[in-house]
Scaffold this motif. Structure first.
Motif, PDB file in Angstrom:
ATOM      1  N   ALA A  62       0.830  -1.209   0.000  1.00  0.00           N
ATOM      2  CA  ALA A  62       0.000   0.000   0.000  1.00  0.00           C
ATOM      3  C   ALA A  62       0.863   1.257   0.000  1.00  0.00           C
ATOM      4  O   ALA A  62       0.582   2.220  -0.726  1.00  0.00           O
ATOM      5  CB  ALA A  62      -0.946  -0.007   1.207  1.00  0.00           C
ATOM      6  N   ARG A  63       1.917   1.252   0.800  1.00  0.00           N
ATOM      7  CA  ARG A  63       2.781   2.440   0.871  1.00  0.00           C
ATOM      8  C   ARG A  63       3.603   2.602  -0.405  1.00  0.00           C
ATOM      9  O   ARG A  63       3.656   3.693  -0.997  1.00  0.00           O
ATOM     10  CB  ARG A  63       3.708   2.311   2.073  1.00  0.00           C
ATOM     11  CG  ARG A  63       3.006   2.416   3.421  1.00  0.00           C
ATOM     12  CD  ARG A  63       3.925   2.016   4.541  1.00  0.00           C
ATOM     13  NE  ARG A  63       3.302   2.137   5.851  1.00  0.00           N
ATOM     14  CZ  ARG A  63       3.461   1.265   6.838  1.00  0.00           C
ATOM     15  NH1 ARG A  63       4.239   0.197   6.667  1.00  0.00           N
ATOM     16  NH2 ARG A  63       2.861   1.446   7.995  1.00  0.00           N
ATOM     17  N   SER A  66       1.506   3.323  -3.525  1.00  0.00           N
ATOM     18  CA  SER A  66       0.994   4.693  -3.496  1.00  0.00           C
ATOM     19  C   SER A  66       2.053   5.671  -4.004  1.00  0.00           C
ATOM     20  O   SER A  66       1.759   6.581  -4.794  1.00  0.00           O
ATOM     21  CB  SER A  66       0.558   5.077  -2.074  1.00  0.00           C
ATOM     22  OG  SER A  66      -0.590   4.357  -1.679  1.00  0.00           O
ATOM     23  N   THR A  67       3.289   5.488  -3.557  1.00  0.00           N
ATOM     24  CA  THR A  67       4.391   6.325  -4.043  1.00  0.00           C
ATOM     25  C   THR A  67       4.573   6.133  -5.543  1.00  0.00           C
ATOM     26  O   THR A  67       4.745   7.110  -6.299  1.00  0.00           O
ATOM     27  CB  THR A  67       5.698   5.970  -3.309  1.00  0.00           C
ATOM     28  OG1 THR A  67       5.533   6.235  -1.914  1.00  0.00           O
ATOM     29  CG2 THR A  67       6.869   6.773  -3.840  1.00  0.00           C
ATOM     30  N   ARG A  70       1.780   7.842  -7.447  1.00  0.00           N
ATOM     31  CA  ARG A  70       1.820   9.310  -7.468  1.00  0.00           C
ATOM     32  C   ARG A  70       2.710   9.824  -8.597  1.00  0.00           C
ATOM     33  O   ARG A  70       2.417  10.866  -9.201  1.00  0.00           O
ATOM     34  CB  ARG A  70       2.301   9.845  -6.121  1.00  0.00           C
ATOM     35  CG  ARG A  70       1.273   9.684  -5.007  1.00  0.00           C
ATOM     36  CD  ARG A  70       1.711  10.380  -3.727  1.00  0.00           C
ATOM     37  NE  ARG A  70       0.816  10.060  -2.618  1.00  0.00           N
ATOM     38  CZ  ARG A  70       1.062   9.146  -1.693  1.00  0.00           C
ATOM     39  NH1 ARG A  70       2.212   8.466  -1.728  1.00  0.00           N
ATOM     40  NH2 ARG A  70       0.196   8.899  -0.741  1.00  0.00           N
ATOM     41  N   VAL A 103      -4.741   5.391  -5.136  1.00  0.00           N
ATOM     42  CA  VAL A 103      -3.963   5.890  -3.997  1.00  0.00           C
ATOM     43  C   VAL A 103      -4.895   6.155  -2.817  1.00  0.00           C
ATOM     44  O   VAL A 103      -4.595   5.796  -1.668  1.00  0.00           O
ATOM     45  CB  VAL A 103      -3.200   7.187  -4.366  1.00  0.00           C
ATOM     46  CG1 VAL A 103      -2.649   7.862  -3.118  1.00  0.00           C
ATOM     47  CG2 VAL A 103      -2.058   6.874  -5.335  1.00  0.00           C
ATOM     48  N   GLY A 104      -6.031   6.763  -3.087  1.00  0.00           N
ATOM     49  CA  GLY A 104      -6.993   7.021  -2.021  1.00  0.00           C
ATOM     50  C   GLY A 104      -7.486   5.741  -1.370  1.00  0.00           C
ATOM     51  O   GLY A 104      -7.650   5.677  -0.139  1.00  0.00           O
ATOM     52  N   GLU A 107      -4.597   4.362   0.810  1.00  0.00           N
ATOM     53  CA  GLU A 107      -4.463   5.167   2.027  1.00  0.00           C
ATOM     54  C   GLU A 107      -5.596   4.848   3.006  1.00  0.00           C
ATOM     55  O   GLU A 107      -5.394   4.850   4.231  1.00  0.00           O
ATOM     56  CB  GLU A 107      -4.460   6.657   1.670  1.00  0.00           C
ATOM     57  CG  GLU A 107      -3.171   7.106   0.984  1.00  0.00           C
ATOM     58  CD  GLU A 107      -3.205   8.574   0.608  1.00  0.00           C
ATOM     59  OE1 GLU A 107      -4.321   9.146   0.540  1.00  0.00           O
ATOM     60  OE2 GLU A 107      -2.124   9.152   0.370  1.00  0.00           O
ATOM     61  N   LEU A 110      -4.687   1.711   5.025  1.00  0.00           N
ATOM     62  CA  LEU A 110      -3.744   1.987   6.106  1.00  0.00           C
ATOM     63  C   LEU A 110      -4.446   2.666   7.283  1.00  0.00           C
ATOM     64  O   LEU A 110      -4.154   2.369   8.445  1.00  0.00           O
ATOM     65  CB  LEU A 110      -2.588   2.851   5.594  1.00  0.00           C
ATOM     66  CG  LEU A 110      -1.663   2.162   4.584  1.00  0.00           C
ATOM     67  CD1 LEU A 110      -0.740   3.180   3.910  1.00  0.00           C
ATOM     68  CD2 LEU A 110      -0.841   1.071   5.253  1.00  0.00           C
ATOM     69  N   GLU A 111      -5.364   3.556   6.976  1.00  0.00           N
ATOM     70  CA  GLU A 111      -6.108   4.217   8.045  1.00  0.00           C
ATOM     71  C   GLU A 111      -6.966   3.206   8.795  1.00  0.00           C
ATOM     72  O   GLU A 111      -7.017   3.202  10.031  1.00  0.00           O
ATOM     73  CB  GLU A 111      -6.981   5.329   7.464  1.00  0.00           C
ATOM     74  CG  GLU A 111      -7.745   6.115   8.513  1.00  0.00           C
ATOM     75  CD  GLU A 111      -8.529   7.268   7.919  1.00  0.00           C
ATOM     76  OE1 GLU A 111      -9.347   7.866   8.643  1.00  0.00           O
ATOM     77  OE2 GLU A 111      -8.326   7.575   6.722  1.00  0.00           O
ATOM     78  N   SER A 117       0.979   6.096   7.150  1.00  0.00           N
ATOM     79  CA  SER A 117       1.054   6.049   5.690  1.00  0.00           C
ATOM     80  C   SER A 117       2.487   6.041   5.181  1.00  0.00           C
ATOM     81  O   SER A 117       2.723   5.769   3.998  1.00  0.00           O
ATOM     82  CB  SER A 117       0.295   7.232   5.090  1.00  0.00           C
ATOM     83  OG  SER A 117       0.860   8.459   5.545  1.00  0.00           O
ATOM     84  N   THR A 118       3.436   6.346   6.055  1.00  0.00           N
ATOM     85  CA  THR A 118       4.853   6.339   5.667  1.00  0.00           C
ATOM     86  C   THR A 118       5.629   5.420   6.602  1.00  0.00           C
ATOM     87  O   THR A 118       5.140   5.029   7.660  1.00  0.00           O
ATOM     88  CB  THR A 118       5.445   7.751   5.734  1.00  0.00           C
ATOM     89  OG1 THR A 118       5.320   8.263   7.076  1.00  0.00           O
ATOM     90  CG2 THR A 118       4.726   8.692   4.769  1.00  0.00           C
TER      91      THR A 118
END
Length: 221
Positions: A62-63, A66-67, A70, A103-104, A107, A110-111, A117-118
């Motif tokens: 996920a992390r 996401s990077t 982006r 990405v949303g 994220e 993870l929430e 998130s990092t």
């Protein structure tokens, strides 16, 4: 001890000694509330207790993805703004909007998992032997370099179309390696469906980008 003389014999036997009818009702209500509260808390905490951990493949994917996404969003919007070919510009826009949405979603995972998130972990640390998947300078598979991005941002017209197709083709090929890694490692019923959708979409875009490079008279990087 207080005995209610109004009770019949059966009720005196079944009701705890010294308890009035009102006390029994109140006790029953409290018990029901306690059971409901326990059920609610179990429902609230069960997803957290069974969620992937901070060092899991799911969290790492996920992390890192996401990077990775982006950068694709950025490149897609640069092409949409500066490119010339309408088909290439549309692909750039579609990639940007689709991957921003994903990405949303990641994220949100993870929430929900109560994870940051990092991380301080190295890219691809969630994959066994993941270091070998990195590019020589430590970039994740397929990621464009700063110089590559600078060239794309400075390009326009057909030059932007070609460079975007070349960079995004390489970007997607690297992304598929990451997707395959999480599919090998995870059976999570949220992660797997999205990863499979990503793979299908990116494979289709890879084929389209290769064809567009032929039309533009260029070769992959």
């Amino acid at each position: 001890m207080v005995v209610d003389d109004d009770l019949d014999v059966d009720e005196r036997v079944t009701r705890p000694l010294g308890w009035s009818r009102r006390a029994l009702v109140a006790f029953g209500v409290l018990g029901a509330v306690a059971l409901l509260a326990a059920g609610f808390l179990a429902g609230q905490w069960a997803p957290i207790l069974t969620a992937p951990g901070d060092d899991s493949a799911e969290a790492g994917f996920a992390r890192d993805m996401s990077t990775h996404h982006r950068q694709a969003v950025h490149m897609g919007m640069v092409e949409y703004d500066r490119g010339q070919d309408s088909t290439v510009r549309r692909i750039g826009y579609d990639i940007a909007t689709t991957q921003q949405y994903q990405v949303g979603v990641m994220e949100g995972w993870l929430e929900d998992w109560r994870l940051p998130s990092t991380t301080d972990r190295a890219p691809m640390a969630w994959v066994p032997g993941g270091r070998q998947m990195l590019q020589p300078d430590g970039r994740m598979p397929g990621l464009a370099s700063r110089d590559d991005l600078a060239r794309l941002e400075a390009a326009s017209g057909k030059d932007a179309d070609i460079l975007f197709c070349q960079l995004m083709l390489r970007h997607h090929l690297g992304g598929i390696h990451m997707i395959d890694a999480v599919l090998d490692a995870s059976d999570d019923d949220r992660v797997r469906p999205l990863a499979e959708q990503m793979r299908q979409a990116q494979q289709g875009e890879i084929e389209a980008l290769r064809e567009l490079l032929k039309v533009l008279g260029a070769e992959p990087l």
